[in-house]
Design an enzyme around this catalytic site. Structure first.
Site, PDB file in Angstrom:
ATOM      1  CB  THR A  73      -0.799   0.042   1.336  1.00 16.11           C
ATOM      2  OG1 THR A  73      -1.703  -1.091   1.123  1.00 16.11           O
ATOM      3  CG2 THR A  73      -1.714   1.092   1.172  1.00 16.11           C
ATOM      4  CG  ASN A  89      -6.113  -8.068  -5.594  1.00 15.67           C
ATOM      5  OD1 ASN A  89      -5.794  -7.201  -6.633  1.00 15.67           O
ATOM      6  ND2 ASN A  89      -6.924  -7.568  -4.796  1.00 15.67           N
ATOM      7  CD  GLN A 125      -2.007 -11.063  -4.746  1.00 14.41           C
ATOM      8  OE1 GLN A 125      -2.128 -12.454  -4.482  1.00 14.41           O
ATOM      9  NE2 GLN A 125      -3.059 -10.663  -3.786  1.00 14.41           N
ATOM     10  N   GLY A 162       5.886  -8.280   2.064  1.00 11.82           N
ATOM     11  CA  GLY A 162       6.096  -9.342   2.845  1.00 11.82           C
ATOM     12  C   GLY A 162       5.121 -10.667   2.915  1.00 11.82           C
ATOM     13  CG  HIS A 163       0.841  -9.409   4.044  1.00 14.22           C
ATOM     14  ND1 HIS A 163      -0.252  -9.843   3.791  1.00 14.22           N
ATOM     15  CD2 HIS A 163       1.008  -8.157   3.608  1.00 14.22           C
ATOM     16  CE1 HIS A 163      -1.069  -8.943   3.313  1.00 14.22           C
ATOM     17  NE2 HIS A 163      -0.223  -7.860   3.105  1.00 14.22           N
ATOM     18  CB  THR A 178      13.470   3.731  13.030  1.00 12.23           C
ATOM     19  OG1 THR A 178      14.114   5.370  13.640  1.00 12.23           O
ATOM     20  CG2 THR A 178      14.590   2.802  13.570  1.00 12.23           C
ATOM     21  CB  CYS A 209     -23.787 -10.044   1.353  1.00  8.42           C
ATOM     22  SG  CYS A 209     -25.230  -9.877   0.384  1.00  8.42           S
TER      23      CYS A 209
HETATM   24  C1  LIG Z   1      -2.556  -6.328  -5.612  1.00  7.14           C
HETATM   25  C2  LIG Z   1      -2.285  -5.710  -4.301  1.00  7.14           C
HETATM   26  N1  LIG Z   1      -1.702  -4.565  -4.045  1.00  7.14           N
HETATM   27  C3  LIG Z   1      -1.488  -4.144  -2.822  1.00  7.14           C
HETATM   28  C4  LIG Z   1      -1.860  -4.752  -1.648  1.00  7.14           C
HETATM   29  C5  LIG Z   1      -1.561  -4.029  -0.409  1.00  7.14           C
HETATM   30  O1  LIG Z   1      -0.449  -4.844   0.083  1.00  7.14           O
HETATM   31  P1  LIG Z   1      -0.196  -4.468   1.805  1.00  7.14           P
HETATM   32  O2  LIG Z   1      -1.175  -5.155   2.672  1.00  7.14           O
HETATM   33  O3  LIG Z   1       1.325  -4.805   1.996  1.00  7.14           O
HETATM   34  O4  LIG Z   1      -0.206  -2.886   2.174  1.00  7.14           O
HETATM   35  C6  LIG Z   1      -2.474  -5.989  -1.768  1.00  7.14           C
HETATM   36  C7  LIG Z   1      -2.756  -6.905  -0.654  1.00  7.14           C
HETATM   37  O5  LIG Z   1      -3.766  -6.666  -0.043  1.00  7.14           O
HETATM   38  C8  LIG Z   1      -3.013  -6.416  -3.120  1.00  7.14           C
HETATM   39  O6  LIG Z   1      -3.350  -7.624  -3.339  1.00  7.14           O
HETATM   40  S1  FES Z   2     -26.319  -8.951   3.223  1.00  3.71           S
HETATM   41 FE1  FES Z   2     -27.360  -9.113   1.344  1.00  3.71          FE
HETATM   42  S2  FES Z   2     -28.843 -10.356   1.676  1.00  3.71           S
HETATM   43 FE2  FES Z   2     -27.857 -10.254   3.561  1.00  3.71          FE
END
Ligand SMILES: Cc1ncc(COP(=O)(O)O)c(C=O)c1O
Ligand code: FES
Lengths: 137, 404
Positions: free
Chosen positions: B75, B154, B182, B203-204, B243, B328
């Protein structure tokens, strides 16, 4: 978001799933929602000569809360007179199922479905449809 | 023994690899130094660890370690790339091009650019999720300074034609940024072969820690610069102050190293499992795979189960952790904008499930997932008025649905 036990119960063991013969004069059908909105509910009531609801069935395309709301609604409807059924308020459903605020519209849908089924029954039997406040969700 | 629930949401985040954790641990405790402390061994140890990780992170994308700017994640990297290029190259122009299926952090950075006087073209995608290269080239003007197109999506996993995009960018002297969050660690990514000027990753998504990522910023041919968005001590060559998150960076680096080593075998294994899963669930009628299936990440499958609603479906698959494009599931009540942009009807978008396999997914889990999914879909179709209408041959489009 976690679901309440009651939602899970109705969702896993939905009551009164099914279809009544909508051609019958004493069956009222309500079809509300829209596929684009991600929710469609069909609720049907079968009414006897004393205006008592003897059977109710539903089918719902929607989230777990919508399925639970309609399942609960069919349970509540059975045994009520049509006029009593008109009194069911979506907030009763919210309370009973402990729905969170983002799921209130699922209960509104159930209330709409009840009223729309009742009106279908009324019209079929030569009664005036009841004017509904337009509910938006 | 099968352990429940089963995690199949590896595009949202991945569990950390125990080898990564092990590499990180000393940097929380006895090797706690500030990498910017130049005057004692605590600082040197930390700096050395950061440099090492910088090399690992550079290597997985074929970059030079000097081109890696550590951030708090993709992000931030995307924000820095887009806003930072816009500020740095204002003299040259004020127009950027991106795509409607980008991650929110790219789209919202682009909207920010519009707010501060820039112009943004949001390219549409074809029904398979890929952009039209001619449309891209046609969108370029003499004011265009940046093209930002994600490497892989994603939600549906489709891989954009990155080399063709970069060739067009080069031809017109426009910088090319890609959100490769991704893709890195899953498929080969090489900033030179791919012609990338700026690249975001995190990283995650590759079995490393959350809260640590990087922005690659090209140093040669051309030399690219971005204006810092966080001011302070001038860390990271002045492009990102603060930092350094040493344990996070160490883990991120280690995660890159492992992913690179295992990518070749792992991507084959995952693609086989994914195909098995996809075959297993699409035997049901009215089930559709979303997005291009040829240019796609090996570990993701996005499937629409028509006439059932995604959130309801996920509830029935409660032992599977997956995600849905259904409205939803989000507060906004709008179904996935990515699926909508493929031209999918809203009802199909509402019916979608994303399966994201990962390093720790086993074949046994996939077999189980197939069974659970089929049972859930069957159960919900029995509850679905739309399914009943479909079975009776009623055209759903012919019904006048109550507006709401
Ligand atoms: C395509 C894409 N860009 C950016 C992000 C954001 O990454 P981060 O969670 O490291 O800020 C994600 C993950 O949610 C992602 O799938
Ligand atoms: S949240 Fe859309 S039907 Fe329940």
């Amino acid at each position: 978001m976690a679901y309440s036990e009651k939602v899970i119960d109705h969702y896993t063991h939905p009551r009164n799933v099914g279809t009544l013969d909508k051609a019958k004069k004493n069956v009222g059908t309500g079809l509300v929602g829209a596929p684009e909105c991600g929710d469609v509910m069909r609720l049907q009531i079968e009414v006897d000569d004393n205006h008592v609801i003897t059977d109710a069935k539903f089918k719902t395309f929607g989230c777990g809360s919508a399925i639970a709301s309609s399942s609960l609604a069919t349970e509540w409807l059975k045994g009520k007179t049509v006029d009593q059924a008109m009194e069911i308020d979506n907030m009763d459903i919210v309370e009973e199922l402990a729905l969170p605020p983002v799921k209130i519209h699922c209960s509104v849908l159930a209330e709409d479905a009840i009223k729309s089924a009742i009106n279908d029954y009324r019209v079929k039997n030569g009664l005036e449809p009841i004017q509904l406040e337009k509910s938006h969700h | 023994m099968l352990e429940l629930p089963i995690y199949l949401d590896n595009n949202a985040t991945t569990p950390m690899d125990p080898r990564v954790l092990e590499a990180m641990l000393p940097y929380f405790t006895n090797k706690f130094g500030n990498a910017a402390s130049r005057n004692h061994s605590f600082g040197w140890v930390a700096e050395e660890a950061v440099d090492y990780a910088r090399g690992q992170a550079a290597k997985i994308i074929g970059a030079n370690e000097k081109e890696i700017i550590f951030t708090s994640g993709a992000t931030e990297s995307n924000n820095l790339a887009i806003k930072g290029v816009f500020e740095m190259y204002q003299q040259k122009g004020n127009h950027i091009i991106t795509v409607v299926t980008e991650h929110k952090c790219v789209l919202d950075s682009a909207h920010h650019i519009e707010k501060i006087g820039g112009k943004v073209t949001f390219l549409q995608v074809k029904p398979d999720g890929l952009i039209d290269l001619k449309e891209l080239e046609d969108a370029i003007t003499d004011k265009t300074i940046l093209i930002s197109v994600m490497y892989a999506n994603n939600e549906i996993g489709v891989i954009q034609p990155v080399r063709e995009i970069s060739a067009i960018a080069r031809k017109h002297g426009v910088l090319f940024h890609t959100d490769a969050t991704q893709a890195v660690g899953k498929i080969p990514v090489d900033v030179n072969a791919d012609g990338i000027d700026l690249l975001s990753f995190t990283g995650h998504k590759l079995y490393g820690p959350k809260g640590c990522g990087a922005l690659y910023v090209r140093r040669k041919n051309p030399r690219v610069k971005v204006t810092a968005q966080i001011d302070g001590g001038g860390h990271e060559r002045g492009m990102r102050s603060g930092t350094l998150n040493v344990p996070g960076i160490v883990g991120f680096g280690k995660a890159c190293e492992i992913a690179m080593e295992e990518m070749a075998t792992e991507s084959v294994r995952l693609a086989a499992l994914r195909d098995k899963l996809e075959k297993g669930v699409t035997v049901m009628e009215e089930t559709y795979v979303n997005g291009n299936t040829e240019n796609r990440l090996p570990h993701v499958s996005n499937v629409s189960f028509k006439y059932v609603e995604g959130e309801g479906l996920m509830m029935a698959m409660k032992d599977l952790a997956v995600s849905s494009g259904s409205a939803c599931t989000s507060a906004s009540l709008e179904p996935s904008y990515v699926l909508k942009s493929l031209g999918l009807n809203d009802d199909l978008a509402h019916s979608s499930i994303r399966f994201g396999l990962g390093r720790f997914t086993t074949e046994e889990e996939v077999d189980y997932a197939i069974e659970v999914t089929k049972k859930a879909v069957t159960h919900l179709r029995e509850l679905s008025p739309l399914w009943e209408m479909f079975k009776e041959g009623i055209d759903l489009d012919s019904i006048e649905w109550a507006e709401h």
